[in-house]
Design an enzyme around this catalytic site. Structure first.
Site: not given
Length: 164
Positions: A125, A143
């Protein structure tokens, strides 16, 4: 007019192409982050956005991140099962544009995160939005694609209900 269930006209290839583009964008950005950032490094871009390197061993919002390791395989299997189911849905509903767009977004994102879990044992991330000391959990292109796909699935269903 497209049927709610069953085969509809249209090819699933454009939708698989969209999923592939999203997958490539996701993996390319993650390769850059892994190549240029060490774990925990951050670049302050604006007063509300940073680029960071975070490893997420859990799911959304780091759900189950502190589990003993079984979650890697659970979420990998779940992602693979979702991808297979989505491809099956695309074969049957490729002519339903909004529905197929949503599925393609989810497919590209799911496969991107499955690749991370398989190769690294975690999802990379790097997008960090914040206000003051409050930080939204870091996330990535995959995401974002999954979230956009979920929003469009809801919109498609609302549109379908409104028509009936």
């Amino acid at each position: 007019m497209a049927k709610a269930f069953g085969k509809t006209s249209g090819s699933m290839l454009p939708w698989l192409g969209l999923a592939l583009i999203l997958l490539i964008a996701d993996q390319f950005t993650k390769v850059l982050i892994l190549g240029y950032y060490r774990l925990g490094d951050a670049t302050y871009v604006t007063s509300f956005f940073n680029v960071v390197r975070v490893h997420n061993t859990g799911a959304a919002f780091s759900f189950l991140a502190s589990a003993s390791g079984w979650q890697r395989w659970f979420f990998t299997g779940l992602g693979i099962a979702a991808a297979v189911f989505i491809v099956w849905l695309l074969r049957s509903h490729a002519g339903q544009k909004l529905f197929s767009f949503a599925l393609a977004c989810i497919l590209g994102g799911a496969v991107g995160n499955v690749i991370d879990r398989t190769l690294h044992g975690y999802v990379v991330d790097f997008l960090d939005f914040h206000y003051g000391n409050w930080h939204f959990p870091a996330f990535n292109i995959a995401d974002s694609a999954i979230t956009i796909g979920a929003i469009f699935l809801v919109l498609d269903e609302l549109r379908r209900v409104r028509r009936s």
